[in-house]
Design an enzyme around this catalytic site. Structure first.
Site, short mmCIF file in Angstrom:
data_model
loop_
_atom_site.label_atom_id
_atom_site.label_comp_id
_atom_site.label_asym_id
_atom_site.label_seq_id
_atom_site.Cartn_x
_atom_site.Cartn_y
_atom_site.Cartn_z
N HIS A 15 -8.50 -4.39 -0.88
CA HIS A 15 -7.19 -3.88 -0.51
C HIS A 15 -6.68 -4.58 0.75
O HIS A 15 -7.39 -4.68 1.74
CB HIS A 15 -7.27 -2.37 -0.27
CG HIS A 15 -5.94 -1.74 -0.01
ND1 HIS A 15 -5.02 -1.53 -1.01
CD2 HIS A 15 -5.37 -1.28 1.12
CE1 HIS A 15 -3.95 -0.95 -0.51
NE2 HIS A 15 -4.14 -0.79 0.79
N SER A 45 0.84 -1.20 0.00
CA SER A 45 0.00 0.00 0.00
C SER A 45 0.88 1.25 0.00
O SER A 45 1.65 1.47 -0.93
CB SER A 45 -0.94 -0.05 1.20
OG SER A 45 -1.93 0.94 1.12
N ASP A 86 -9.85 -4.21 -5.26
CA ASP A 86 -8.88 -3.30 -4.64
C ASP A 86 -9.02 -1.90 -5.23
O ASP A 86 -8.99 -1.74 -6.46
CB ASP A 86 -7.47 -3.84 -4.87
CG ASP A 86 -6.38 -3.08 -4.16
OD1 ASP A 86 -6.68 -2.09 -3.47
OD2 ASP A 86 -5.22 -3.48 -4.30
#
Length: 223
Positions: free
Chosen positions: A194, A71, A164
């Site tokens: 995600h 991320s 995501d």
């Protein structure tokens, strides 16, 4: 590099993440507890990551190092390598980008299509993006490495899911790496939001792909 929207995730969480990765990979892991805004906006976190990479290079040959990030950590992992290359440092053996936040301008299709679909990131992160940038141009390659010249990058693994919010980030980064003639593999998991499912078999499969990649880049046998 740990995740956390570029504004949280340090301290004990950073240490815990390093332990999880060390157990998964069966090797030493350095997790960078980089400085965070608002007290320390860009380029503080990037400076910290580059400083740690320099220390790693002082202790180990570049071909014994793999860089990874999830991320926001994927943003810093990629941006750090762009800057490291620009400063003449050698590239590591590999790069693992797990749902990387490589475009702080949020220009990709999935920011619209997967808004409200991703159970972990339901919508835009533009507010923390701007807080992190501290007034700098969000499209600068050190802030959005998707827009960088990626020539010379090491072999890379990219992982995401169809739900995501950062699906476009990951797919577009993969295409950019291929265009720069970098060996890159892309894994897209069905219905994964995600950060994964939180313990489902698909998460174990994704972790196994990362372990396989890291071990292969370092010339180790997995298992």
């Amino acid at each position: 590099m740990h995740g956390g929207a570029l504004v949280f995730g340090g301290g004990a969480a950073c240490r815990h993440g390093a332990g999880v990765q060390a157990d998964q990979l069966g090797m030493t892991v350095w997790s960078i507890d980089y400085r965070l805004p608002p007290a320390h906006p860009y380029p503080a976190a990037l400076d910290d990551c580059l400083a740690v990479y320099r220390s790693a290079l002082a202790a180990h040959a570049a071909d014994r190092i793999v860089i990874g990030g999830r991320s926001a950590g994927g943003n810093l992992a990629a941006a750090m390598l762009v800057r490291a290359r620009d400063e003449g440092l050698p590239m590591p053996a590999g790069l693992a980008l797990l749902s990387p936040e490589v475009d702080l301008t949020e220009s990709g299709d999935s920011f619209a299509v997967n808004a409200g679909v991703d159970a972990m990131l339901p919508g835009s992160l533009m507010a923390p993006n701007r807080l992190y940038a501290g007034g700098a141009d969000l499209a600068h390659p050190y802030l959005s490495p998707l827009f960088a010249d990626l020539a010379g990058f090491p072999p890379s693994l990219l992982l995401t899911g169809t739900r995501d919010l950062f699906l476009s980030n990951t797919v577009r980064m993969h295409r950019r790496l291929l265009a720069a003639r970098v060996l890159a593999e892309l894994h897209v998991f069905e219905a994964m939001p995600h950060g994964g499912f939180g313990g489902a078999p698909e998460d174990r499969e994704a972790a196994a792909e990362v372990t396989r990649f890291v071990h292969a880049r370092l010339g180790r046998q997995a298992g």
